[in-house]
Design a protein around this motif. Structure first.
Motif, short mmCIF file in Angstrom:
data_model
loop_
_atom_site.label_atom_id
_atom_site.label_comp_id
_atom_site.label_asym_id
_atom_site.label_seq_id
_atom_site.Cartn_x
_atom_site.Cartn_y
_atom_site.Cartn_z
N ILE B 13 -17.13 6.68 6.73
CA ILE B 13 -16.00 7.36 6.08
C ILE B 13 -14.70 7.02 6.83
O ILE B 13 -13.68 6.70 6.22
CB ILE B 13 -16.23 8.88 6.05
CG1 ILE B 13 -17.42 9.23 5.18
CG2 ILE B 13 -14.97 9.61 5.57
CD1 ILE B 13 -17.29 8.77 3.73
N GLU B 14 -14.76 7.08 8.17
CA GLU B 14 -13.56 6.78 8.96
C GLU B 14 -13.12 5.35 8.72
O GLU B 14 -11.92 5.06 8.55
CB GLU B 14 -13.83 7.02 10.45
CG GLU B 14 -13.96 8.50 10.82
CD GLU B 14 -14.39 8.72 12.27
OE1 GLU B 14 -14.17 7.82 13.10
OE2 GLU B 14 -14.95 9.80 12.57
N SER B 17 -11.45 4.83 5.34
CA SER B 17 -10.07 5.31 5.38
C SER B 17 -9.17 4.23 6.01
O SER B 17 -8.09 3.92 5.51
CB SER B 17 -9.99 6.60 6.21
OG SER B 17 -8.68 6.83 6.68
N GLU B 18 -9.65 3.59 7.08
CA GLU B 18 -8.85 2.56 7.75
C GLU B 18 -8.76 1.30 6.89
O GLU B 18 -7.69 0.70 6.78
CB GLU B 18 -9.47 2.23 9.12
CG GLU B 18 -9.37 3.40 10.11
CD GLU B 18 -10.32 3.29 11.30
OE1 GLU B 18 -11.05 2.28 11.39
OE2 GLU B 18 -10.33 4.22 12.13
N ARG B 20 -8.81 1.12 3.68
CA ARG B 20 -7.92 1.37 2.55
C ARG B 20 -6.47 1.22 2.97
O ARG B 20 -5.65 0.66 2.25
CB ARG B 20 -8.18 2.75 1.93
CG ARG B 20 -7.13 3.07 0.88
CD ARG B 20 -7.51 4.17 -0.06
NE ARG B 20 -7.74 5.46 0.58
CZ ARG B 20 -7.88 6.59 -0.11
NH1 ARG B 20 -7.78 6.58 -1.41
NH2 ARG B 20 -8.11 7.73 0.51
N ARG B 21 -6.15 1.74 4.18
CA ARG B 21 -4.78 1.64 4.65
C ARG B 21 -4.38 0.18 4.81
O ARG B 21 -3.29 -0.24 4.42
CB ARG B 21 -4.60 2.41 5.95
CG ARG B 21 -3.25 3.11 6.01
CD ARG B 21 -3.11 4.24 7.01
NE ARG B 21 -4.10 4.31 8.04
CZ ARG B 21 -5.12 5.16 8.03
NH1 ARG B 21 -5.27 6.01 7.04
NH2 ARG B 21 -5.98 5.16 9.02
N ILE B 42 -9.23 -8.08 11.08
CA ILE B 42 -8.09 -7.18 11.24
C ILE B 42 -8.52 -5.91 11.99
O ILE B 42 -7.76 -5.34 12.77
CB ILE B 42 -7.49 -6.79 9.86
CG1 ILE B 42 -6.86 -8.02 9.20
CG2 ILE B 42 -6.45 -5.68 10.00
CD1 ILE B 42 -6.44 -7.81 7.75
N HIS B 43 -9.75 -5.49 11.76
CA HIS B 43 -10.22 -4.24 12.36
C HIS B 43 -11.06 -4.46 13.61
O HIS B 43 -11.61 -3.51 14.16
CB HIS B 43 -10.98 -3.41 11.32
CG HIS B 43 -10.06 -2.82 10.29
ND1 HIS B 43 -9.47 -1.60 10.44
CD2 HIS B 43 -9.59 -3.33 9.13
CE1 HIS B 43 -8.68 -1.36 9.40
NE2 HIS B 43 -8.73 -2.40 8.59
N GLY B 44 -11.18 -5.72 14.03
CA GLY B 44 -11.91 -5.97 15.27
C GLY B 44 -13.39 -5.66 15.16
O GLY B 44 -14.03 -5.27 16.14
N LEU B 80 -13.61 8.58 -1.46
CA LEU B 80 -13.00 9.47 -0.47
C LEU B 80 -12.27 10.65 -1.10
O LEU B 80 -12.31 11.76 -0.58
CB LEU B 80 -12.00 8.69 0.39
CG LEU B 80 -12.54 7.67 1.39
CD1 LEU B 80 -11.41 7.13 2.25
CD2 LEU B 80 -13.62 8.25 2.28
N ASN B 105 0.17 9.74 7.16
CA ASN B 105 0.64 8.81 6.15
C ASN B 105 -0.11 9.09 4.85
O ASN B 105 -1.25 8.70 4.69
CB ASN B 105 0.37 7.38 6.63
CG ASN B 105 0.75 6.34 5.60
OD1 ASN B 105 1.30 6.66 4.55
ND2 ASN B 105 0.44 5.09 5.88
#
Lengths: 215, 215
Positions: B13-14, B17-18, B20-21, B42-44, B80, B105
């Motif tokens: 879930i976390e 959320s990331e 999607r941003r 991008i998210h490592g 979500l 945000n």
């Protein structure tokens, strides 16, 4: 090399930190012993969970009076704390950075916030919450002089990426990132990301799921 | 009753959320497709992790051009977001509360911070970061009038316990607690606790473990 157990789950580490804070409060109130179910009740969890966490770190106690509070505080410290003090610096002393320095409770810990960094001339050169605010231009030099190992990143999200290289170059070992920018640090640097939007989305999702399950 | 998959792990879930941003940023830059390994970079994280997360929510895509950014943003939203907007209020508009309202945000989310509460006469009655700051005395009434479901707790730790009963009485469904006080809410209310001291202790512990493993 120590013989500490490795691979303690992160959730257990978080709970140990919370137990210790509760135990220190109890100790300050003169309480010498506590049963697992009472400690559990304070934290809204089961006695089984408390006993499992303590078993995981090798703490055993067979007194009928409950855990000895002082002994348990020290035992948790032997697991959580490093032998030598760890120094933390906060980058970005806006509202979030100042909330962090205000909220952080170092009582009994081998962990100290020793400096903050910013570029705002109204803040640099001042002591904010008892912590000197230094200019970001002096970051690598002061990290070295003050033996800083850990950074809390509370800068504006837009500048977060520019801080990655200075943080790596300064030899920082751990980063607690509160910005919403995913940051790529090399393996070997501990990074924990906590972003308010993600945390709120998670709570909203769990509320939605619990409402759907109750229909 | 929806046929949404339940039991999606919280870490997924976390990450959703990331993702999607990031996808919304890419969309704003005019980018229409993205490969899993690029999103992962991008998210490592690994492309395998990204694909596994999307598989878990039932998203499949067989285009050779990568994921359609707009379609994926909407699909994540269908997982979500609640059907109707969820309203959030912040209790405590000190540094932490103000950091939360600044950092949050809401772009593209069905989630809005609609009010804050405090008792400081210098804050109550003002708009702070575009959000009305109301007096805590009016809490239950305004929660009802403004249809608030979720609370962010950023009050001083010492008063946190006094807020539990008003929060329950007002019918709040979810609490994001940033104070260091463990709070006992009844089953059925979603509670997530994030306390700076615990988070810092965790980073320090992980740094210590990685140093010991490298000796």
């Amino acid at each position: 090399m120590s013989s500490l157990p490795s691979n303690i789950p992160e959730k257990t580490i978080e709970r140990l930190s919370e137990y210790r804070r509760t135990l220190m409060n109890l100790h300050a109130q003169g309480i010498s012993h506590i049963f697992s179910h009472v400690l559990a009740g304070i934290h809204g969890i089961t006695a089984v969970q408390v006993r499992r966490d303590l078993m995981l770190i090798g703490f055993s106690s067979d007194t009928k009076k409950g855990y000895d509070v002082e002994v348990l505080i020290e035992f948790i410290g032997s697991i959580l704390d490093s032998a030598s003090p760890m120094h933390v610096a906060v980058i970005g002393m806006g509202h979030l950075g100042q909330a962090i320095t205000k909220y952080f409770n170092q009582k009994g810990l081998n962990l100290r916030i020793v400096a903050s960094f910013d570029i705002d001339p109204k803040k640099v050169g001042k002591n904010i919450d008892g912590i000197p605010c230094l200019h970001m231009d002096d970051f690598e030099k002061m990290v070295d002089e003050m033996d800083i190992n850990i950074i809390v990143l509370s800068s504006p999200t837009e500048v977060a990426s520019e801080l990655v290289v200075p943080i790596i170059n300064a030899g920082i070992k751990g980063v607690l990132n509160f910005t919403s920018k995913p940051l790529n640090f090399p393996r070997g640097i501990v990074v924990e990301n906590y972003d308010i939007t993600t945390l709120l989305e998670k709570v909203a999702y769990l509320v939605k799921e619990s409402e759907e399950n109750n229909m």
